[in-house]
Every structure is written in structure tokens, then in C-alpha cells.
Design a protein around this motif. Structure first.
Motif, short mmCIF file in Angstrom:
data_model
loop_
_atom_site.label_atom_id
_atom_site.label_comp_id
_atom_site.label_asym_id
_atom_site.label_seq_id
_atom_site.Cartn_x
_atom_site.Cartn_y
_atom_site.Cartn_z
N ARG A 20 0.45 -1.19 -0.18
CA ARG A 20 0.17 -0.39 -0.26
C ARG A 20 0.78 1.05 0.10
O ARG A 20 1.66 1.03 0.89
N ASN A 23 -3.29 5.68 -1.46
CA ASN A 23 -4.40 5.61 -1.52
C ASN A 23 -4.64 4.13 -2.65
O ASN A 23 -5.13 4.00 -3.13
N ARG A 24 -3.05 3.92 -2.83
CA ARG A 24 -3.43 2.24 -4.44
C ARG A 24 -2.77 1.15 -3.57
O ARG A 24 -1.31 1.60 -2.48
N HIS A 26 -0.01 -1.48 -4.75
CA HIS A 26 1.02 -2.06 -5.99
C HIS A 26 1.22 -3.29 -5.75
O HIS A 26 0.84 -4.65 -4.76
N THR A 31 -3.82 -4.24 -11.51
CA THR A 31 -5.10 -4.33 -12.21
C THR A 31 -5.67 -4.92 -13.05
O THR A 31 -7.16 -5.74 -13.31
N GLY A 267 -9.97 -0.26 -11.85
CA GLY A 267 -9.11 0.33 -12.41
C GLY A 267 -8.57 0.21 -13.60
O GLY A 267 -10.15 0.29 -14.76
N ASP A 271 -3.09 0.87 -16.58
CA ASP A 271 -1.69 0.80 -15.08
C ASP A 271 -1.33 -0.51 -15.46
O ASP A 271 -0.73 -1.30 -14.59
N SER A 278 -0.38 -0.54 -10.17
CA SER A 278 -1.53 0.35 -8.98
C SER A 278 -2.79 0.22 -9.42
O SER A 278 -3.32 -0.14 -10.62
N ALA A 280 -6.11 1.57 -7.46
CA ALA A 280 -6.70 2.59 -6.35
C ALA A 280 -7.64 1.93 -5.51
O ALA A 280 -8.77 1.24 -6.12
N GLU A 281 -7.89 1.87 -4.10
CA GLU A 281 -8.71 1.28 -3.33
C GLU A 281 -10.23 1.53 -3.53
O GLU A 281 -11.06 0.55 -2.96
N GLU A 283 -11.27 2.08 -6.04
CA GLU A 283 -12.29 1.02 -6.97
C GLU A 283 -12.35 0.23 -6.99
O GLU A 283 -13.39 -0.91 -6.69
#
Length: 298
Positions: A20, A23-24, A26, A31, A267, A271, A278, A280-281, A283
Motif C-alpha cells: 500500500r 490510497n493505491r 501495488h 489492475t 482499475g 496501469d 497499482s 486505487a482502493e 476502485e
């Protein structure tokens, strides 16, 4: 379930650990498309204590990234195993928009057969790399024909079928005429262009000594949103505007057996396949909310 490799990419984070950062989240595949798989499995866990109004079935394929090798073996077992689903969601990344169409794809290996000999007497022998270059020129000529005269759909970018040579190999030393060369190429086709016709035109333009073998394929997708099942699904999305996708998926296999199918997942493919991939949470949260509402449909 597979992901693309990380070889040759510069990662600043461990690719196969989930990390983390802000807020993403990885990691390779976050994705494309393990974020969706994680959401589906997490939602399935909640159904132990809160059964859905309609059953949710999960089908996980294998070796998708190396030519959709798993889905052709799976697809004939879907309906006998599950019954006929009301609809199917394939969770490739679309920012949770309904993906209703994409091109089909066929991939090929061309083997060019020459004659080995000393390069000092090169004109006496058939150079396999020269045959490979003839093939690539034929591919370029066919691409230009498709651009000018082939089927067209302006909802795609590019709006025509494409032909692409990705790998060429051959030869062992500069002073040896190569007796073998290989070219890997693909066709990504609109529904209005039959890949068999494209391949036939390419083959007709080639000299003797080139063998072309199909190595993989997947059908295109053209979903009908007038289908009540899909209309109901789309109504659950916060961004319901339908989109056509630049990349391919396995969705066409489900549509081909008569299952109304959409591509919809968290996602964006921008990406995917990248270093430090990565998602985004938020998403993932939107995907979980969608899954909960989709399994609550009557």
C-alpha cells in the motif's frame, strides 16, 4: 490464473508482494485483473452468512496472458456445470464502466525455410531472413489495405482491423546464410473483417517456403444492451455509459455460447503491464459494492 512477467521492467516495489502506498495498492496484476478476482472471492466469503437472491458462480481461467489457452478448454463445461447463467461479468479493468465490445484476435507463427551456405556465395542460397522480410512487407501491405478499404468502426481506436508483427528471429552467424527464420504476428479484427480472409490474402502474396500456423485466438465481443439481463446490470453502475475496449478479453467465448456478457472491472488498463502496477482502493470498493448489488438482483 496468470499475469505477465516483470522481466526487463524497473520496479521500485516487490512485484509479487502487495504494497500500500497512499490510497493505491501495488503489485503485479493488481489492475489486470487480480483486483477483480480478489473482490469476487471476498464477496463470495460474505455469502456464507448472507445468501444471494440468485446464485453467483465463479469461473477462473488459466494462461490468459499467453494466448487465452485455458478458456477454450473451459467454455464447453460452463453450462453443464453451472446451468445457463443469466449474465456473465468478465472483470478486466474498465473503471467499472460496461465494456460492450472489443476486437477479436488471431495469432500466428510463420516459419521461413531457407538453405544454409557460406555468405560469400549468398546469392546461390535461399535466405530465410529474406523470406521473413517478404512476409513482413506483405503484412504491411495488408495493413494499408485494411486501413483504406477494410471494415471501419469509429468507436474503436484505431477504427479498423490491424496486423502486427511482434517478433522476428533467425540466423546463427553473419557469415552463414540462415536456413530458418520465424515471425510471430497477429490480427486484431473488427466483426466486419474475417481473419481467415485476411490471412488468405497475406499468404497469397508470399513466395514458397513459408509455413503459417495459428497459435491462438479469441473471438470479439459485441454485447446487446437491449437484453434485459444486461440492462439490469448496467443500471447498477455509477458510470453506466457503455464503452468499446482497445484490448481483448475472454468475454466473447461466453457470448458465443449464448450468455449475455459484459466486461466490467476495477482499475484501468493504462496501469496494467506496467512497472509498479497499482490500483486505487476506491476502485476495489466500487467493485465490491457492484457485486453485492448484482447478486441481489431478482
Amino acid at each position: 490464473s496468470d499475469v505477465v512477467p516483470v522481466a526487463g521492467q524497473t520496479w521500485t516495489l516487490p512485484p509479487f508482494d502487495l504494497t500500500r502506498r497512499g490510497n493505491r495498492l501495488h503489485g503485479r496484476g493488481t489492475t489486470d485483473m487480480k483486483g477483480f478476482v480478489a473482490c469476487v472471492l471476498a464477496h463470495a466469503e460474505t455469502l456464507k452468512t448472507k445468501p444471494p437472491r440468485r446464485p453467483m458462480r465463479i469461473a477462473l481461467s488459466w494462461d490468459e496472458e499467453v494466448g487465452c489457452r485455458g478458456i477454450p478448454e473451459m467454455i464447453d463445461h460452463v453450462i453443464p456445470t453451472f446451468g445457463r447463467p443469466d449474465f456473465c461479468i468478465v472483470g478486466e479493468p474498465t473503471l467499472m464502466q460496461p465494456g460492450v465490445g472489443h476486437k477479436g484476435k488471431v495469432s500466428y507463427r510463420a516459419v521461413c525455410h531457407g538453405q544454409a551456405g557460406h555468405s560469400a556465395m549468398a546469392p546461390r542460397f535461399t535466405n530465410a531472413l529474406h523470406l521473413a522480410s517478404d512476409l513482413i512487407q506483405a503484412l504491411r501491405d495488408e495493413q494499408e489495405r485494411l486501413r483504406k478499404d477494410g471494415a471501419r468502426d469509429d468507436s474503436y481506436d484505431p477504427p479498423f482491423s490491424t496486423v502486427h508483427a511482434g517478433v522476428m528471429s533467425g540466423g546463427v552467424a553473419l557469415n552463414v546464410v540462415p536456413d530458418r527464420a520465424e515471425v510471430l504476428f497477429e490480427i486484431r479484427h473488427l466483426a466486419g473483417d474475417a481473419p481467415g480472409d485476411i490471412t488468405a490474402r497475406i499468404a497469397a502474396a508470399l513466395p514458397d517456403g513459408i509455413d503459417i500456423v495459428e497459435t491462438g485466438q479469441y473471438p470479439g465481443l459485441d454485447s446487446d444492451l437491449s437484453d434485459p439481463a444486461l440492462a439490469g446490470v448496467v443500471s447498477l453502475l455509477t458510470m453506466p455509459r457503455p464503452v468499446n475496449l482497445a484490448f481483448g478479453t475472454e468475454a466473447g467465448y461466453f457470448a458465443r455460447i449464448g450468455v449475455p456478457t459484459l466486461v466490467c472491472g476495477p482499475g484501468t488498463m493504462e496501469d496494467g503491464h506496467q512497472p509498479d502496477e497499482s490500483i486505487a482502493e476506491v476502485e476495489l470498493a466500487r467493485c465490491l459494492d457492484f457485486l453485492e448489488r448484482a447478486t441481489s438482483l431478482r
